[in-house]
Design an enzyme around this catalytic site. Sequence first.
Site, PDB file in Angstrom:
ATOM      1  N   ASN A   6      31.292  33.934  40.686  1.00 16.46           N
ATOM      2  CA  ASN A   6      32.631  33.600  39.920  1.00 16.46           C
ATOM      3  C   ASN A   6      33.747  32.878  40.562  1.00 16.46           C
ATOM      4  O   ASN A   6      34.219  33.507  41.483  1.00 16.46           O
ATOM      5  CB  ASN A   6      33.149  34.932  39.299  1.00 16.46           C
ATOM      6  CG  ASN A   6      34.384  34.860  38.544  1.00 16.46           C
ATOM      7  OD1 ASN A   6      34.705  33.510  38.043  1.00 16.46           O
ATOM      8  ND2 ASN A   6      34.944  35.839  37.949  1.00 16.46           N
ATOM      9  N   LYS A   8      36.297  31.565  39.822  1.00 16.02           N
ATOM     10  CA  LYS A   8      37.801  31.641  39.341  1.00 16.02           C
ATOM     11  C   LYS A   8      38.480  30.426  39.016  1.00 16.02           C
ATOM     12  O   LYS A   8      37.848  29.360  38.757  1.00 16.02           O
ATOM     13  CB  LYS A   8      38.329  32.710  40.160  1.00 16.02           C
ATOM     14  CG  LYS A   8      37.843  34.219  40.342  1.00 16.02           C
ATOM     15  CD  LYS A   8      38.274  35.155  40.775  1.00 16.02           C
ATOM     16  CE  LYS A   8      37.569  36.580  40.632  1.00 16.02           C
ATOM     17  NZ  LYS A   8      38.135  37.477  41.229  1.00 16.02           N
ATOM     18  N   HIS A  94      36.734  39.798  31.661  1.00 17.35           N
ATOM     19  CA  HIS A  94      37.137  40.139  33.176  1.00 17.35           C
ATOM     20  C   HIS A  94      38.605  40.597  33.095  1.00 17.35           C
ATOM     21  O   HIS A  94      39.308  40.139  32.471  1.00 17.35           O
ATOM     22  CB  HIS A  94      37.222  38.517  33.682  1.00 17.35           C
ATOM     23  CG  HIS A  94      37.313  38.743  35.107  1.00 17.35           C
ATOM     24  ND1 HIS A  94      38.279  39.111  35.827  1.00 17.35           N
ATOM     25  CD2 HIS A  94      36.091  38.538  36.255  1.00 17.35           C
ATOM     26  CE1 HIS A  94      37.863  39.210  37.367  1.00 17.35           C
ATOM     27  NE2 HIS A  94      36.628  39.098  37.239  1.00 17.35           N
ATOM     28  N   GLU A  96      41.124  40.099  34.912  1.00 14.98           N
ATOM     29  CA  GLU A  96      42.033  39.169  35.341  1.00 14.98           C
ATOM     30  C   GLU A  96      42.657  38.446  33.895  1.00 14.98           C
ATOM     31  O   GLU A  96      43.723  38.145  33.814  1.00 14.98           O
ATOM     32  CB  GLU A  96      41.829  38.161  36.338  1.00 14.98           C
ATOM     33  CG  GLU A  96      41.657  38.549  37.609  1.00 14.98           C
ATOM     34  CD  GLU A  96      40.649  37.818  38.577  1.00 14.98           C
ATOM     35  OE1 GLU A  96      40.134  36.701  38.040  1.00 14.98           O
ATOM     36  OE2 GLU A  96      40.599  38.391  39.567  1.00 14.98           O
ATOM     37  N   GLU A 163      33.056  46.448  37.199  1.00 16.49           N
ATOM     38  CA  GLU A 163      34.077  45.772  38.244  1.00 16.49           C
ATOM     39  C   GLU A 163      35.387  46.585  38.204  1.00 16.49           C
ATOM     40  O   GLU A 163      36.303  46.478  37.411  1.00 16.49           O
ATOM     41  CB  GLU A 163      34.426  44.368  37.829  1.00 16.49           C
ATOM     42  CG  GLU A 163      33.370  43.363  37.782  1.00 16.49           C
ATOM     43  CD  GLU A 163      34.038  41.909  38.120  1.00 16.49           C
ATOM     44  OE1 GLU A 163      33.357  41.370  39.406  1.00 16.49           O
ATOM     45  OE2 GLU A 163      34.818  41.439  37.455  1.00 16.49           O
ATOM     46  N   GLY A 169      38.988  41.848  44.766  1.00 15.69           N
ATOM     47  CA  GLY A 169      39.839  41.378  45.880  1.00 15.69           C
ATOM     48  C   GLY A 169      40.609  42.102  46.830  1.00 15.69           C
ATOM     49  O   GLY A 169      41.392  41.422  47.596  1.00 15.69           O
ATOM     50  N   SER A 206      34.927  42.810  45.587  1.00 15.53           N
ATOM     51  CA  SER A 206      34.718  42.621  46.944  1.00 15.53           C
ATOM     52  C   SER A 206      33.609  42.785  47.547  1.00 15.53           C
ATOM     53  O   SER A 206      33.119  43.290  48.806  1.00 15.53           O
ATOM     54  CB  SER A 206      35.521  43.749  47.811  1.00 15.53           C
ATOM     55  OG  SER A 206      36.722  43.625  47.396  1.00 15.53           O
TER      56      SER A 206
HETATM   57  P1  13P Z   1      36.082  39.414  44.539  1.00 17.09           P
HETATM   58  O1  13P Z   1      34.623  39.398  44.963  1.00 17.09           O
HETATM   59  O2  13P Z   1      36.757  38.079  44.979  1.00 17.09           O
HETATM   60  O3  13P Z   1      36.506  40.872  44.871  1.00 17.09           O
HETATM   61  O4  13P Z   1      36.239  39.117  43.003  1.00 17.09           O
HETATM   62  C1  13P Z   1      35.408  39.830  42.182  1.00 17.09           C
HETATM   63  C2  13P Z   1      35.460  39.322  40.602  1.00 17.09           C
HETATM   64  O5  13P Z   1      36.562  39.331  40.171  1.00 17.09           O
HETATM   65  C3  13P Z   1      34.216  38.668  40.105  1.00 17.09           C
HETATM   66  O6  13P Z   1      34.241  38.795  38.741  1.00 17.09           O
END
Ligand code: 13P
Length: 245
Positions: A6, A8, A94, A96, A163, A169, A206
């Site tokens: 991903n 982002k 997601h 976010e 997740e 993150g 992470s």
């Molecule tokens: P990280 O691997 O940067 O923690 O992000 C995870 C994520 O949100 C994948 O969709």
Amino acid sequence: MYFVANWKMYGNTADINKSKSVIKLANLKKYKVSKIIYCPPFTLLSTFCDKVKNSNIFIGAQNCHSISEYGAFTGSINAKLIKSTGAKYIILGHSENRKCGETDIIINRKIRSATKENLKVIFCIGEKLSEKRKKNTYNVLRKQLINGLKGIKKIENIIVAYEPVWSIGTGLVPKNSELIKNIGNIKKILYKFKKSKSIKILYGGSVNPKNVKELAKIKEINGFLVGGASLNPKKFIDIIKKSII
Ligand code: 13P
């Protein structure tokens, strides 16, 4: 095993070229059984699809508009438009995006429109730290799963990505015992409400080359949704190699 990158809101054409080493790896016999999926920003979907043509890599989007028909929605992209780029997958739900106001109802509409286009949905669920502290994880996951998948018939087109919001993150990863428990609960909920025993479950949050070996010991996990580390092809390859022994 699924390995989903991903990206982002990162990535340009030069970054696509850096994925050459991953494409090479994906074509090796040992890794052919695994599914490697890149989910770049919308702007790179077509170019990335061209790049991975004839390889063992698939492309996915990171979101879509909830309406499945074309229409006057300035700045929006729907599942039909995504499908036309050659992408086969889509990340939906997601955290976010949930944080920006995406509700279970909107996510459900998006899943409906994506499955209508035969896109495979990587459906993200996960509890916040405050919910975990209140020992509310089970209820949160149950609600997200039931509401998100309400009325979805093509259940074979769904992959669930667990997740925990507090692990995205942050460098924090749940203990294996906690993951086994939560993934076990997700499977039970899916069986009870969707009569499905075969939905794949990924872990995200992470994931990096250092912690992946330990995570890969969990047989209930069918793969990883990788954010930050997936932007670095060396790290992403490391994650894949360390998961497949
Ligand atoms: P990280 O691997 O940067 O923690 O992000 C995870 C994520 O949100 C994948 O969709």
